[in-house]
Design a protein around this motif. Structure first.
Motif, PDB file in Angstrom:
ATOM      1  N   THR A  85       0.840  -1.187   0.000  1.00  0.00           N
ATOM      2  CA  THR A  85       0.000   0.000   0.000  1.00  0.00           C
ATOM      3  C   THR A  85       0.879   1.243   0.000  1.00  0.00           C
ATOM      4  O   THR A  85       2.044   1.205   0.421  1.00  0.00           O
ATOM      5  N   HIS A 122     -16.011   7.030  -5.022  1.00  0.00           N
ATOM      6  CA  HIS A 122     -15.288   6.090  -4.154  1.00  0.00           C
ATOM      7  C   HIS A 122     -15.474   6.435  -2.681  1.00  0.00           C
ATOM      8  O   HIS A 122     -15.758   5.578  -1.856  1.00  0.00           O
ATOM      9  N   ASP A 124     -13.449   7.031  -0.272  1.00  0.00           N
ATOM     10  CA  ASP A 124     -12.462   6.632   0.732  1.00  0.00           C
ATOM     11  C   ASP A 124     -11.068   6.528   0.108  1.00  0.00           C
ATOM     12  O   ASP A 124     -10.357   5.530   0.273  1.00  0.00           O
ATOM     13  N   ASN A 129      -5.627   2.600   0.663  1.00  0.00           N
ATOM     14  CA  ASN A 129      -6.447   2.030  -0.406  1.00  0.00           C
ATOM     15  C   ASN A 129      -5.810   2.206  -1.782  1.00  0.00           C
ATOM     16  O   ASN A 129      -6.474   2.035  -2.797  1.00  0.00           O
ATOM     17  N   ILE A 141      -8.222   0.474  -4.544  1.00  0.00           N
ATOM     18  CA  ILE A 141      -9.007  -0.652  -4.048  1.00  0.00           C
ATOM     19  C   ILE A 141     -10.009  -0.198  -2.990  1.00  0.00           C
ATOM     20  O   ILE A 141     -10.057   0.973  -2.633  1.00  0.00           O
ATOM     21  N   ASP A 142     -10.779  -1.166  -2.475  1.00  0.00           N
ATOM     22  CA  ASP A 142     -11.687  -1.017  -1.338  1.00  0.00           C
ATOM     23  C   ASP A 142     -12.878  -0.115  -1.674  1.00  0.00           C
ATOM     24  O   ASP A 142     -12.758   1.105  -1.734  1.00  0.00           O
TER      25      ASP A 142
END
Length: 408
Positions: A85, A122, A124, A129, A141-142
């Motif tokens: 990450t 999104h 976030d 992420n 992601i996420d």
């Protein structure tokens, strides 16, 4: 596996949990392909959003393999992205170079643009992420906080986001939209530069400072309005940065050469470019071309997307329409007939482009066209077709009446 789906047991094998959370992400292997995937549990109200997300195929977004509803829960199987990450990279490597920050932010903006084009936000965007893969790619992601943009609500129904990265409107002040994601990305860029939130300490980097300041304005209307707009600014800054670095290296090398060798390498082209009028012409032409390119990518239907086949179809339609309009006007014997043909062509060829390609994003202001319910959206498009037919028929009849009145 709690509340297991029998079909899931047959096709997937659990490897290990990726976090300590209950029903947290689980690493699984698909029996038929031996492919590693991540299984996540989502609330059912996100099903329609995730179905939309599954249809998006983008290099900077994880591929969603399958969605399964079981026992009141929604199980998502997506690509297992191997890498670190951005949060881990910052902690281990310190701050990033300006060129790295710009390149990373541009990749995230491309992912956000793909989401925004489908009406998704999104909500976030943060270093945890964003993954830098082992192959050197960047993935956003996420999607726990994903939602669609309504455009009519005073605030979000479900208030989600990470404190420090989430835009003010995500905490009940207004409805979040594309600009909320751009705010979060601005915070991420500042974290990459100085490891602090912008409101606590704004970066002093001359290339990044203005971008981050605008992206993180409290008022959404004062920020960048689209991912494409922000992407164009970042790309321009990156080009300038790389050019400056290249020029600095060139100057360093030039200082080491004898003056006589430097002069001997001047070509006819170099001398020609020393003319101030030639340089001014080249400068003006390049900016004009850049402006035209930006206008097409931002406003012209068909060119606002990066999808090549859509651009080809749009170009084909515009060429055919333009040829038809010009042809129908040129071959008319009188000026009044030319005006009549021009008006008819505008109703038949130009009006449907404006109506059915969401010109200037007008559809967001109409509840049926911007609804999350597919049935309501189809009804909205049906009414739009009816409106086009009625307004075209009325316009053509009025045009004919005016023509007859002036030619009696």
């Amino acid at each position: 596996m709690e509340n297991s789906n029998r079909e899931t047991i047959l096709f997937y094998k659990e490897i290990k949990p990726l976090t300590d959370k209950r029903n947290g992400p689980m690493l699984v292997r698909k029996h038929s392909t031996e492919e590693l995937l991540v299984r996540k549990c989502y609330p059912l109200y996100l099903e329609e959003h995730l179905v939309t997300l599954q249809k998006i195929k983008h290099a900077h977004l994880p591929k969603i393999e399958e969605l399964i509803v079981q026992d009141g829960k929604l199980w998502l199987y997506e690509e297992f992205v191997q890498g670190r990450t951005l949060n881990e990279v910052i902690q281990s490597s310190g701050i990033l170079e300006t060129e790295q920050i710009l390149t990373l932010a541009m990749a995230v903006l491309e992912a956000l643009g793909a989401l925004h084009n489908k009406g998704l936000v999104h909500r976030d965007v943060k270093p945890g992420n964003i993954i830098l893969t082992n192959e050197g790619n960047i993935k956003l992601i996420d999607f726990d906080a994903v939602r669609t943009v309504d455009g009519e609500k005073e605030s979000d129904t479900v208030q989600l986001g990470t404190m420090g990265f989430a835009a003010p409107e995500q905490f009940g002040f207004a409805e979040s939209d594309e600009r909320s994601d751009l705010y979060s990305l601005g915070v991420v860029m500042n974290i990459c530069s100085v490891k602090e939130y912008p409101k606590k300490r704004l970066t002093e980097d001359s290339t990044l400072k203005g971008i981050i300041r605008k992206a993180t304005k409290l008022e959404p209307r004062e920020r960048y309005q689209t991912a494409l707009e922000m992407h164009l600014v970042l790309r321009q800054q990156l080009s300038r940065k790389l050019l400056a670095v290249k020029q600095a290296k060139k100057n360093t090398v030039s200082k080491k050469r004898p003056i006589r060798i430097y002069r001997a390498n001047w070509s006819r082209t170099n001398i020609w470019l020393k003319n101030k009028y030639v340089r001014q012409f080249i400068f003006t032409s390049s900016h004009l071309l850049k402006g035209v390119s930006t206008f097409f990518r931002k406003y012209v239907p068909g060119f606002r997307t990066a999808t090549m086949w859509k651009r080809v179809i749009a170009l084909f339609w515009y060429v055919i329409s333009f040829g038809q309009i010009i042809g129908s006007i040129v071959y008319q014997p009188t000026g009044s007939l030319r005006i009549r043909e021009l008006v008819e062509s505008l109703f038949i060829f130009i009006l449907p482009v404006i109506l059915f390609t969401n010109f200037l994003d007008y559809q967001r202001k109409f509840p049926l066209l911007s609804s999350e319910n597919k049935v309501y959206r189809w009804i909205g498009y049906g009414l739009l077709v009816l409106f086009w037919v009625v307004i075209t028929k009325g316009g053509l009849e009025l045009n004919s009446f005016i023509y007859r009145s002036f030619n009696q």
